[in-house]
Structure formats: C-alpha cells, structure tokens
Design a protein around this motif. Structure first.
Motif, PDB file in Angstrom:
ATOM      1  N   LEU A 232       0.983  11.592   2.531  1.00  0.00           N
ATOM      2  CA  LEU A 232       0.886  12.425   3.728  1.00  0.00           C
ATOM      3  C   LEU A 232       1.091  13.889   3.343  1.00  0.00           C
ATOM      4  O   LEU A 232       2.072  14.248   2.681  1.00  0.00           O
TER       5      LEU A 232
ATOM      6  N   TYR B 287       5.384  10.524   0.172  1.00  0.00           N
ATOM      7  CA  TYR B 287       4.875   9.254  -0.340  1.00  0.00           C
ATOM      8  C   TYR B 287       5.572   8.136   0.422  1.00  0.00           C
ATOM      9  O   TYR B 287       6.808   8.064   0.452  1.00  0.00           O
ATOM     10  N   GLU B 288       4.778   7.287   1.035  1.00  0.00           N
ATOM     11  CA  GLU B 288       5.304   6.229   1.901  1.00  0.00           C
ATOM     12  C   GLU B 288       4.765   4.879   1.429  1.00  0.00           C
ATOM     13  O   GLU B 288       3.559   4.701   1.270  1.00  0.00           O
ATOM     14  N   TYR B 289       5.666   3.933   1.200  1.00  0.00           N
ATOM     15  CA  TYR B 289       5.263   2.606   0.722  1.00  0.00           C
ATOM     16  C   TYR B 289       5.405   1.587   1.844  1.00  0.00           C
ATOM     17  O   TYR B 289       6.379   1.636   2.622  1.00  0.00           O
TER      18      TYR B 289
ATOM     19  N   GLU C 196       1.670  15.486  10.350  1.00  0.00           N
ATOM     20  CA  GLU C 196       2.186  14.180   9.922  1.00  0.00           C
ATOM     21  C   GLU C 196       3.664  14.214   9.572  1.00  0.00           C
ATOM     22  O   GLU C 196       4.300  13.157   9.455  1.00  0.00           O
TER      23      GLU C 196
ATOM     24  N   ARG D 169       0.858   5.363   1.278  1.00  0.00           N
ATOM     25  CA  ARG D 169       0.259   6.489   1.977  1.00  0.00           C
ATOM     26  C   ARG D 169       0.724   7.790   1.331  1.00  0.00           C
ATOM     27  O   ARG D 169       1.879   7.897   0.908  1.00  0.00           O
TER      28      ARG D 169
ATOM     29  N   GLU E 240       1.835  -3.089   6.254  1.00  0.00           N
ATOM     30  CA  GLU E 240       1.842  -1.958   7.202  1.00  0.00           C
ATOM     31  C   GLU E 240       3.219  -1.614   7.752  1.00  0.00           C
ATOM     32  O   GLU E 240       3.338  -0.806   8.676  1.00  0.00           O
TER      33      GLU E 240
ATOM     34  N   ALA F 227       6.743  11.225   9.896  1.00  0.00           N
ATOM     35  CA  ALA F 227       7.135  10.675   8.599  1.00  0.00           C
ATOM     36  C   ALA F 227       8.641  10.798   8.381  1.00  0.00           C
ATOM     37  O   ALA F 227       9.297   9.859   7.912  1.00  0.00           O
TER      38      ALA F 227
ATOM     39  N   SER G 251       0.847  -1.194   0.000  1.00  0.00           N
ATOM     40  CA  SER G 251       0.000   0.000   0.000  1.00  0.00           C
ATOM     41  C   SER G 251       0.877   1.236   0.000  1.00  0.00           C
ATOM     42  O   SER G 251       2.066   1.167   0.335  1.00  0.00           O
TER      43      SER G 251
ATOM     44  N   THR H 261       6.796   0.198   6.906  1.00  0.00           N
ATOM     45  CA  THR H 261       7.378   1.141   5.964  1.00  0.00           C
ATOM     46  C   THR H 261       8.620   0.544   5.303  1.00  0.00           C
ATOM     47  O   THR H 261       9.539   0.086   5.989  1.00  0.00           O
TER      48      THR H 261
END
Length: 374
Positions: free
Chosen positions: A190, A245-247, A195, A188, A251, A199, A186, A253
């Motif tokens: 942010l 952008y966080e992959y 945030e 995210r 869940e 991050a 997934s 990282t």
C-alpha cells in the motif's frame, strides 16, 4: 568548521511549525546529511504537536549568516538539557551540516545559548550520520542499542541462499503446511495516501490483540500514537515516501510492516502480527515476501530496522552497528564527579535495600542524565 564560531538563536520549538524559512532550512540540512524519512520538518512538527510538553526549544546555529545546525532540546533536570526524543522517532531530533560533529555541537551549546547549562545529552545517535569519537575530558559516549540493516545488492536468490538453513527450511514448511490446509497467502503493498488511515487502523487491531494491549502502548486511530502515524504516513505517501506491507491468510490480515522511505533507503518503523497464529510464523512470511519484493523493484539499496537488534533479526542479516548517546559536561571536573557518583550508586545498588538505593540514584541523576528508554 569550528563550533566556537557558531552563533545561536534560542527559540520556542513551535517556530519550526510557524516559520516557513526555518522549515525549509531544517529539510535542507536533513537532506544534506542523511535524508532521514523520519527526520523531516513535518515529522518533527507532528511529534512536537502530539508528544511535546511545551517546554521544548529550537536551537538554531548560524555561521556567516547561514544556518548550519538545528536541534530540538528539552529540559532534563536541574540545569540539564537533552535532545527531544519521543519513542516514535528512532534518533534524537537534530540536523546539521556534515562538517559539524555532534561533539562540536554539544560543547558549543553547553557554553552558549542555554544559560547556565551543566550537562547536555544528544540521544540515540547513528554512527553512520555522526561517527563516534573518542571520549574527551568533558564528554562521555554510552552505547544505546545495536541495530541491523540489510544491504540490497545482487539478487534475492543469492541473498536467500545465504540465510541460515533453519530459516529457509522453516519458511518452506510453513508455506507447505498452509497450502495443505487450504490457506491462501498474499501480500499487499500500500502506497496511496488514502490507504494509510485504514491500514494503520488494521495495524492497531492486531497490535491491540497482543502483549502491547496490556501495557497500553498499542496503536489506535483515536489515541496519540495512532494520530501520529496516520498523519505521518499520509503526508509521506503524498511524496511517494510511505509503504505498508500487509500479509493476509485467506484475505484476513495477519501481519503488517509500516515503512517510510527516502531515495534508496527504506525504514521499517513498526511491525506487528497476529499472535494467536504465531505457530505459522506470519511475521517471517511477510518479511520474506517483503525483502523479495524490494530486491525485485531495484529501487531500494538499504533496508533499515533502527530498532533494538533481536535474535530474530540475525536470521535476516549479519550487519549491525551501535547507536549511542553523547553527554557533554560544562567542566571536566563535573564529568569526573558524575563518574564517581555513578560508581558509588552501582555499589549501593548491590549492598543496600531498594528504597535506600533509589534515593542515592536520584542524587546521582542530578548530574548524570538518564539514558533514554528504547
């Protein structure tokens, strides 16, 4: 606009932090020429506060009582100056009216407000902002790096179909492999100020587990780099200008891109990934989803890398341009002397022991400024 008509003020660089009029003028000039998200007055203030030495000067050019250019300069050896250039900022720190060329500015500065200045360098110039000119008797331009960008036009499907077969196949294989192993991927996106700190802390954890940890250059919330990026991104996010952008795999990282934007341009400032699972290509998976997201939004028209163009960049874009350094000498004969000494140094480097060659390099550098490290 003729540089000879410029009237300069030579101020301590912290004037850009204290004087609200200068802050407003800096942002006006930045917005008018390129509107770079990393060249706002706030970004420059942060860089000066965290990475400055205290020797920096703010040079302000006026014409008919209007401010037309501003540069942050730092001493660079005996009677030499260059633009302030912390590694966290992709370009040298200056803003100016569109009608003023970098050569005009450098020549005016060399013979104007710095006292006896023999050499001045404007570093890491983007030809999109200041087109490269032919060298003149008193100027020399040197390639810095090639950098790439992606034009966000048409559809993502068309863009992706134009990528190389190997990239498309590899991404498909990686996704199939992860699915077969029960890994849920997934991404995210942010954008909120609250945030950003967490991050960037997660970014630092990943970066600290890789090769940068051994060099001491990894981001950490408590070090200078961490403080710079946290404050930069929190402030940018307040103006809808920060995107992380966080992959994630299940869940967890595995890759992050730290980006800032202005209007229709997005700049990837920092990127990292979990090197322990490099075989799964987490950075490439993130890049694919990120670019698809940008195409789908329809707001961004240009995705900029600004870092040195590596082989992996060429899989995502064919577009590139060359950033460059400009050096201006007070007199043409000084440029010629520097050129002769540089050629002599290059000959010495190939014919003398290392320590002896180093001594000659030091002498040559008293006339020819060092190129900024990437």
């Amino acid at each position: 606009m003729q540089a000879s008509k410029l009237h300069w003020q030579n101020l301590p660089a912290d004037a850009l932090q204290r004087n609200t009029d200068l802050i407003a003028e800096w942002d006006r000039l930045n917005a008018a020429r390129a509107d770079l998200p990393f060249m706002t007055a706030h970004a420059v203030q942060l860089a000066l506060t965290i990475f400055g030495s205290g020797t920096e000067r703010l040079l302000v050019a006026k014409q008919s009582e209007s401010i037309v250019a501003m540069l942050v300069l730092v001493p660079d050896g005996l009677l030499q100056w260059r633009t302030f250039q912390p590694s966290q900022l992709p370009l040298g720190v200056w803003v100016a009216e569109n009608s003023l060329s970098s050569t005009d500015l450098a020549r005016s500065l060399v013979k104007g407000p710095l006292g006896l200045c023999l050499v001045l360098s404007i570093t890491q110039i983007d030809p999109l902002i200041a087109p490269r000119e032919l060298d003149q008797a008193d100027t020399k331009q040197i390639d810095y790096i090639d950098t790439g960008w992606i034009e966000i036009t048409g559809t993502f499907e068309d863009y992706w179909a134009a990528r190389g077969k190997n990239l498309r196949q590899n991404m498909r294989k990686q996704r199939n492999k992860l699915a077969a192993e029960g890994v849920v991927t997934s991404m995210r996106v942010l954008i909120a100020p609250e945030e950003m700190a967490d991050a960037i802390a997660r970014y630092g954890v990943l970066e600290s587990s890789g090769w940068k940890a051994s060099e001491g250059t990894a981001i950490h919330p408590e070090n200078q780099q961490g403080q710079f990026y946290i404050q930069l991104f929190q402030n940018a996010a307040k103006h809808d200008g920060a995107v992380v952008y966080e992959y994630l795999f299940n869940e967890k990282t595995v890759a992050l891109n730290l980006c800032i934007q202005r209007k229709d341009s997005l700049v990837i400032l920092k990127t990292t990934y979990d090197e322990s699972i490099q075989a799964y290509s987490p950075a490439f998976l993130l890049s694919q989803d990120e670019v698809e997201h940008i195409f789908g939004q329809g707001k961004i028209r240009r995705l900029e890398y600004y870092g040195r163009m590596m082989e992996w960049h060429t899989r995502w874009t064919e577009s590139k341009r060359t950033l460059y350094h400009l050096t201006c000498y007070r007199w043409a004969w000084l440029k010629n002397l520097a050129g002769r000494r540089q050629k002599k140094t290059e000959h010495i480097d190939t014919s003398l022991p290392q320590t002896l060659a180093a001594n000659h390099v030091h002498v040559a550098q008293q006339v020819t400024p060092q190129e900024s490290s990437p």
